[in-house]
Design an enzyme around this catalytic site. Sequence first.
Site, short mmCIF file in Angstrom:
data_model
loop_
_atom_site.label_atom_id
_atom_site.label_comp_id
_atom_site.label_asym_id
_atom_site.label_seq_id
_atom_site.Cartn_x
_atom_site.Cartn_y
_atom_site.Cartn_z
N ASP A 186 -6.53 11.18 2.22
CA ASP A 186 -6.13 12.04 3.34
C ASP A 186 -4.63 12.20 3.45
OD1 ASP A 186 -5.89 9.30 4.12
OD2 ASP A 186 -5.83 9.89 6.21
N THR A 244 -1.13 2.97 4.65
CA THR A 244 -0.28 4.17 4.54
C THR A 244 0.89 3.97 5.49
OG1 THR A 244 -2.30 5.51 4.36
CG2 THR A 244 -0.28 6.71 4.81
N THR A 275 1.78 6.95 0.52
CA THR A 275 0.83 5.88 0.18
C THR A 275 0.64 5.82 -1.32
OG1 THR A 275 -1.42 5.04 0.60
CG2 THR A 275 -1.19 7.40 0.33
N THR A 318 -4.16 6.52 9.39
CA THR A 318 -4.20 5.51 8.33
C THR A 318 -5.63 5.02 8.24
OG1 THR A 318 -3.27 3.42 7.53
CG2 THR A 318 -3.59 3.59 9.89
N GLY A 319 -6.04 4.60 7.06
CA GLY A 319 -7.40 4.07 6.93
C GLY A 319 -8.12 4.62 5.72
N ASP A 320 -9.44 4.68 5.82
CA ASP A 320 -10.27 5.12 4.72
C ASP A 320 -10.18 6.63 4.57
OD1 ASP A 320 -12.27 5.85 2.97
OD2 ASP A 320 -13.70 4.35 3.69
N GLY A 321 -9.27 7.06 3.71
CA GLY A 321 -8.97 8.48 3.59
C GLY A 321 -10.14 9.33 3.15
N SER A 343 0.81 -1.21 0.00
CA SER A 343 0.00 0.00 0.00
C SER A 343 0.85 1.27 0.00
CB SER A 343 -0.93 0.00 1.22
OG SER A 343 -0.18 0.14 2.40
#
Length: 305
Positions: free
Chosen positions: A196, A165, A183, A216-219, A31
């Site tokens: 993000d 990320t 990322t 980190t995660g669902d930007g 990623s």
Amino acid sequence: TAWRVLELGGSELDAVERGCGQCEIDQCDGSVGYGGSPDESGETTLDAMIMNGNTMEVGAVADLRRVKNAIGVARKVIEYTKHTLLVGESASLFAVRMGFPYEDLTTQNSLALYSEWLNQRCQPNYWKNVVPDSSKSCGPYKQPEKVTSKEEQITSQRSLRNHDTIGMVVIGVNGTVASGTSTNGAVHKIPGRVGDSPIAGAGSYADSTAGGAAATGDGDIMMRFLPSYQAVEYMRMGTDPTVACQKVISRIQKYAPKFFGAVICANTTGSYGAACNKIPGFTQFHFMVSSPLLSQPTEQVVDCM
């Protein structure tokens, strides 16, 4: 890698750049860096940012094409421009001017991911309210003549993997803070999508008077709440880093209970913490810490809330 840079006398920004850059080289978790997360046209593009908590300067690139060292290019944005964020083809041209080579970011692995996705009728994807029905077929999509909005919240398929990320916060010996992210974004994203990671206050934030945070995660969801900025502001008010992270996560939960995401927080005294949102397949968050109190880099784990 980042810790070694500090030990050898490098600056906090050097540590962030080299640490995130190592992840780009290693293609961390598929990623970060080249050869991962192909977009809808099969191309890998990169997002990155770096922030100096002393001067509040930010350098960022988004939708960077054909250049592997995204965090390095972001650093050059700080050093050689009065800008903060460069995007797309123009960011790539800037990178070449700064001495970075053009390289193909596609690999056999990213091509395989792309063709498998096409064979699965382009599922999952990021379209909604379009024709043909994006939940059953590939595009090209267009808006229907009459819009009927149906609200869907799809839990990211990336959630079973712990990260999407590299996010890093570095606190120097004098309390100087720097942060950064890198990322290759959401897999099968619509070309041109920016998450993000390269957005100051969303992907990361650093302020040497308070601390630093990275997400980190669902930007697409997380960037709406500027979680890294919010966490640093909580720490400025004296909130413990763990609690600061938790407060940020719980704020997003109210609007998007099924979102995939986590935040790390560290204040200028070296205290740190993290928090994550609990969804099926993602119940704990792992992060690495290096400090003078630890003999070697140590993995820490928090239970999601």
